[in-house]
Design a protein around this motif. Structure first.
Motif, PDB file in Angstrom:
ATOM      1  N   MET A  96       0.810  -1.218   0.000  1.00 25.18           N
ATOM      2  CA  MET A  96       0.000   0.000   0.000  1.00 25.18           C
ATOM      3  C   MET A  96       0.847   1.272   0.000  1.00 25.18           C
ATOM      4  SD  MET A  96      -2.867  -1.149   2.793  1.00 25.18           S
ATOM      5  CE  MET A  96      -3.669  -2.753   2.668  1.00 25.18           C
ATOM      6  N   ALA A  97       2.159   1.122   0.140  1.00 24.14           N
ATOM      7  CA  ALA A  97       3.046   2.287   0.167  1.00 24.14           C
ATOM      8  C   ALA A  97       3.422   2.688  -1.251  1.00 24.14           C
ATOM      9  CB  ALA A  97       4.289   1.974   0.984  1.00 24.14           C
ATOM     10  N   VAL A  98       3.121   3.915  -1.622  1.00 27.74           N
ATOM     11  CA  VAL A  98       3.372   4.414  -2.978  1.00 27.74           C
ATOM     12  C   VAL A  98       4.744   5.084  -3.020  1.00 27.74           C
ATOM     13  CG1 VAL A  98       2.577   6.003  -4.771  1.00 27.74           C
ATOM     14  CG2 VAL A  98       0.909   4.770  -3.344  1.00 27.74           C
ATOM     15  N   PRO A  99       5.592   4.733  -3.989  1.00 27.03           N
ATOM     16  CA  PRO A  99       6.898   5.395  -4.106  1.00 27.03           C
ATOM     17  C   PRO A  99       6.766   6.912  -4.147  1.00 27.03           C
ATOM     18  CG  PRO A  99       6.797   3.510  -5.585  1.00 27.03           C
ATOM     19  CD  PRO A  99       5.407   3.674  -5.009  1.00 27.03           C
ATOM     20  N   GLY A 100       7.638   7.579  -3.413  1.00 29.01           N
ATOM     21  CA  GLY A 100       7.633   9.036  -3.394  1.00 29.01           C
ATOM     22  C   GLY A 100       6.655   9.666  -2.437  1.00 29.01           C
ATOM     23  N   SER A 101       5.908   8.865  -1.677  1.00 30.94           N
ATOM     24  CA  SER A 101       4.901   9.415  -0.769  1.00 30.94           C
ATOM     25  C   SER A 101       5.478   9.683   0.614  1.00 30.94           C
ATOM     26  CB  SER A 101       3.703   8.457  -0.653  1.00 30.94           C
ATOM     27  OG  SER A 101       4.113   7.196  -0.143  1.00 30.94           O
ATOM     28  N   ALA A 102       4.716  10.416   1.400  1.00 34.86           N
ATOM     29  CA  ALA A 102       5.070  10.691   2.793  1.00 34.86           C
ATOM     30  C   ALA A 102       4.237   9.785   3.681  1.00 34.86           C
ATOM     31  CB  ALA A 102       4.803  12.158   3.129  1.00 34.86           C
ATOM     32  N   ILE A 103       4.906   8.936   4.446  1.00 38.22           N
ATOM     33  CA  ILE A 103       4.186   7.994   5.299  1.00 38.22           C
ATOM     34  C   ILE A 103       4.634   8.154   6.748  1.00 38.22           C
ATOM     35  CG2 ILE A 103       3.992   6.353   3.393  1.00 38.22           C
ATOM     36  CD1 ILE A 103       6.087   4.620   4.832  1.00 38.22           C
ATOM     37  N   ALA A 104       3.779   7.705   7.644  1.00 34.18           N
ATOM     38  CA  ALA A 104       4.122   7.680   9.065  1.00 34.18           C
ATOM     39  C   ALA A 104       3.993   6.255   9.573  1.00 34.18           C
ATOM     40  CB  ALA A 104       3.197   8.606   9.857  1.00 34.18           C
ATOM     41  N   LEU A 105       4.898   5.863  10.454  1.00 31.46           N
ATOM     42  CA  LEU A 105       4.838   4.565  11.115  1.00 31.46           C
ATOM     43  C   LEU A 105       4.878   4.787  12.618  1.00 31.46           C
ATOM     44  CD1 LEU A 105       6.065   3.734   8.220  1.00 31.46           C
ATOM     45  CD2 LEU A 105       6.914   1.722   9.418  1.00 31.46           C
ATOM     46  N   SER A 106       3.866   4.275  13.305  1.00 37.05           N
ATOM     47  CA  SER A 106       3.870   4.355  14.763  1.00 37.05           C
ATOM     48  C   SER A 106       4.795   3.274  15.323  1.00 37.05           C
ATOM     49  CB  SER A 106       2.460   4.169  15.308  1.00 37.05           C
ATOM     50  OG  SER A 106       2.062   2.814  15.175  1.00 37.05           O
ATOM     51  N   GLY A 107       4.934   3.240  16.639  1.00 40.29           N
ATOM     52  CA  GLY A 107       5.743   2.211  17.262  1.00 40.29           C
ATOM     53  C   GLY A 107       5.021   0.877  17.297  1.00 40.29           C
ATOM     54  N   GLY A 108       5.781  -0.191  17.578  1.00 36.97           N
ATOM     55  CA  GLY A 108       5.188  -1.513  17.709  1.00 36.97           C
ATOM     56  C   GLY A 108       5.948  -2.565  16.926  1.00 36.97           C
ATOM     57  N   THR A 109       5.725  -3.817  17.278  1.00 39.37           N
ATOM     58  CA  THR A 109       6.459  -4.900  16.630  1.00 39.37           C
ATOM     59  C   THR A 109       5.932  -5.198  15.224  1.00 39.37           C
ATOM     60  OG1 THR A 109       5.019  -6.489  17.792  1.00 39.37           O
ATOM     61  CG2 THR A 109       7.146  -5.988  18.792  1.00 39.37           C
ATOM     62  N   THR A 110       4.658  -4.900  14.952  1.00 35.61           N
ATOM     63  CA  THR A 110       4.125  -5.138  13.612  1.00 35.61           C
ATOM     64  C   THR A 110       4.612  -4.065  12.644  1.00 35.61           C
ATOM     65  OG1 THR A 110       2.160  -6.110  14.634  1.00 35.61           O
ATOM     66  CG2 THR A 110       2.050  -5.670  12.284  1.00 35.61           C
ATOM     67  N   HIS A 117      10.046  -4.332   5.046  1.00 34.46           N
ATOM     68  CA  HIS A 117       9.535  -4.460   3.683  1.00 34.46           C
ATOM     69  C   HIS A 117       9.467  -3.112   2.970  1.00 34.46           C
ATOM     70  CE1 HIS A 117       8.237  -8.730   3.824  1.00 34.46           C
ATOM     71  NE2 HIS A 117       8.143  -8.484   5.115  1.00 34.46           N
ATOM     72  N   LEU A 118       9.520  -2.022   3.715  1.00 36.17           N
ATOM     73  CA  LEU A 118       9.407  -0.695   3.113  1.00 36.17           C
ATOM     74  C   LEU A 118      10.747  -0.137   2.650  1.00 36.17           C
ATOM     75  CD1 LEU A 118       6.849   0.996   5.536  1.00 36.17           C
ATOM     76  CD2 LEU A 118       6.419   0.156   3.213  1.00 36.17           C
ATOM     77  N   VAL A 119      11.847  -0.740   3.071  1.00 38.24           N
ATOM     78  CA  VAL A 119      13.163  -0.201   2.715  1.00 38.24           C
ATOM     79  C   VAL A 119      13.408  -0.249   1.205  1.00 38.24           C
ATOM     80  CG1 VAL A 119      14.218  -0.695   4.955  1.00 38.24           C
ATOM     81  CG2 VAL A 119      14.262  -2.441   3.160  1.00 38.24           C
ATOM     82  N   ASP A 120      12.670  -1.109   0.494  1.00 41.40           N
ATOM     83  CA  ASP A 120      12.849  -1.225  -0.955  1.00 41.40           C
ATOM     84  C   ASP A 120      11.896  -0.340  -1.752  1.00 41.40           C
ATOM     85  OD1 ASP A 120      14.924  -3.124  -0.766  1.00 41.40           O
ATOM     86  OD2 ASP A 120      13.458  -4.727  -0.453  1.00 41.40           O
ATOM     87  N   VAL A 121      10.992   0.373  -1.068  1.00 44.52           N
ATOM     88  CA  VAL A 121      10.091   1.300  -1.763  1.00 44.52           C
ATOM     89  C   VAL A 121      10.838   2.618  -1.960  1.00 44.52           C
ATOM     90  CG1 VAL A 121       7.878   2.499  -1.708  1.00 44.52           C
ATOM     91  CG2 VAL A 121       8.098   0.218  -0.679  1.00 44.52           C
ATOM     92  N   PRO A 122      11.037   3.049  -3.202  1.00 47.14           N
ATOM     93  CA  PRO A 122      11.895   4.218  -3.439  1.00 47.14           C
ATOM     94  C   PRO A 122      11.282   5.549  -3.032  1.00 47.14           C
ATOM     95  CG  PRO A 122      10.966   3.415  -5.506  1.00 47.14           C
ATOM     96  CD  PRO A 122      10.572   2.424  -4.457  1.00 47.14           C
ATOM     97  N   ASP A 123      12.175   6.420  -2.586  1.00 48.65           N
ATOM     98  CA  ASP A 123      11.875   7.845  -2.370  1.00 48.65           C
ATOM     99  C   ASP A 123      10.777   8.116  -1.348  1.00 48.65           C
ATOM    100  OD1 ASP A 123      13.795   8.655  -4.336  1.00 48.65           O
ATOM    101  OD2 ASP A 123      12.350   8.104  -5.891  1.00 48.65           O
ATOM    102  N   LEU A 124      10.678   7.279  -0.343  1.00 47.55           N
ATOM    103  CA  LEU A 124       9.716   7.532   0.729  1.00 47.55           C
ATOM    104  C   LEU A 124      10.249   8.596   1.680  1.00 47.55           C
ATOM    105  CD1 LEU A 124       8.540   3.956   1.853  1.00 47.55           C
ATOM    106  CD2 LEU A 124       7.260   5.613   0.473  1.00 47.55           C
ATOM    107  N   THR A 125       9.334   9.376   2.225  1.00 50.26           N
ATOM    108  CA  THR A 125       9.633  10.186   3.406  1.00 50.26           C
ATOM    109  C   THR A 125       8.910   9.515   4.565  1.00 50.26           C
ATOM    110  OG1 THR A 125       9.859  12.239   2.150  1.00 50.26           O
ATOM    111  CG2 THR A 125       9.429  12.434   4.509  1.00 50.26           C
ATOM    112  N   VAL A 126       9.671   9.080   5.554  1.00 55.90           N
ATOM    113  CA  VAL A 126       9.124   8.289   6.651  1.00 55.90           C
ATOM    114  C   VAL A 126       9.250   9.061   7.954  1.00 55.90           C
ATOM    115  CG1 VAL A 126       9.289   6.134   7.958  1.00 55.90           C
ATOM    116  CG2 VAL A 126       9.788   6.138   5.504  1.00 55.90           C
ATOM    117  N   VAL A 127       8.127   9.300   8.597  1.00 54.00           N
ATOM    118  CA  VAL A 127       8.124   9.911   9.922  1.00 54.00           C
ATOM    119  C   VAL A 127       7.704   8.840  10.919  1.00 54.00           C
ATOM    120  CG1 VAL A 127       7.127  11.693  11.417  1.00 54.00           C
ATOM    121  CG2 VAL A 127       7.554  12.178   8.998  1.00 54.00           C
TER     122      VAL A 127
END
Length: 284
Positions: A96-110, A117-127
């Motif tokens: 569901m992660a689109v290359p070049g998008s701005a995404i947020a990830l909360s804490g947690g083991t999931t 799996h997201l490290v291979d999605v190009p050009d993400l901005t991750v907060v």
């Protein structure tokens, strides 16, 4: 002890915990027959689960621990549970992660599993407010380049704040940082999810930080294995109607799926056929 042996032990303990919770208790001799392992191996597994605080050993077996709504397990205690389910959920959510998008990830083991799996999605901005999640991206970038950032590598912003037992950063500093940002998608891990309480956590400060995340996101994707359904923490921070998509695993019972369908537009059961209309995610 080899990594393979460790993985097998973790999977075995996850199965034992699921059986204890489902049946309300198990006997050692039942587990030895079902798992085809020795009595000593089962007792070691029960000892490990008891140290994590998720079961209570009794004569000849184990029973579940009735957790208080304020109890917050540590990251290590949670990381060994429902491994296969978290991996399935992570793969489904990463799509569901689109290359070049701005995404947020909360804490947690999931969300930690998802980050791999997201490290291979190009050009993400991750907060993120998760120290563990930020480390996943940092380690990957350090391993794949010797001269600065590799092309397409994610830009990672780690909020400040006070560290929780689950290695999340929460409190006024984190809240202020998140308040000024806007995300295309929030991938949100939860302690508990139910019709009555919505999304909840045992940590009051984390509840407020999660509220800020939800308010700053155009889409909210909750990643939660089936054991989170029906669990209620001390503080609710969002209604089910505020969630766009729930990504869970095949262990979710049919009656729970029916309840969820009454409140959510999109339910993704990882490993099963996608539901009709799932691709048309609602816009906020």
């Amino acid at each position: 002890m080899s990594d393979n042996h460790n993985l097998l032990a973790e999977q075995r303990r996850a199965l034992i915990l699921d059986e204890v919770r489902r049946r309300g208790g198990v006997r050692v001799n039942e587990l030895t027959r079902r798992l085809n392992v020795s009595d000593m191996t089962v007792r070691r597994d029960l000892d490990a689960l008891a140290r994590q605080g998720v079961i209570e050993k009794v004569h000849g077996g184990a029973v579940p621990v009735a957790e208080a709504s304020t109890h917050e397990p540590g990251f290590e205690a949670k990381s060994s549970l429902e491994l296969n389910a978290k991996e399935d959920i992570a793969r489904a959510a990463a799509a569901m992660a689109v290359p070049g998008s701005a995404i947020a990830l909360s804490g947690g083991t999931t969300t930690y599993a998802l980050a791999h799996h997201l490290v291979d999605v190009p050009d993400l901005t991750v907060v993120t407010n998760s120290v563990r999640v930020a480390d996943v991206f940092h380690t990957e970038q350090r391993a794949t380049t010797t001269a600065g950032q590799r092309p397409g590598a994610a830009t990672v912003v780690l909020t400040g704040g006070v560290r929780t037992p689950s290695d999340s950063l929460v409190g006024p500093v984190a809240d202020q940082a998140i308040r000024s940002l806007h995300f295309d998608v929030l991938f949100l891990g939860v302690h508990g999810i139910s019709v009555e309480a919505g999304l909840s956590t045992p940590n009051l400060a984390e509840a407020e930080t999660n509220r800020r995340f939800v308010r700053s996101a155009r889409r909210v994707v909750v990643v939660a294995d089936h054991t989170k359904w029906g669990t209620v923490g001390l503080s609710s921070f969002a209604r089910l109607e505020e969630v766009d998509t729930l990504v869970t695993d095949a262990g979710l019972p049919a009656e729970a799926r029916e309840e969820i369908a009454e409140h959510l537009t999109h339910l993704v059961v990882a490993g099963e056929t996608a539901e009709a209309g799932e691709a048309a995610a609602p816009q906020r």
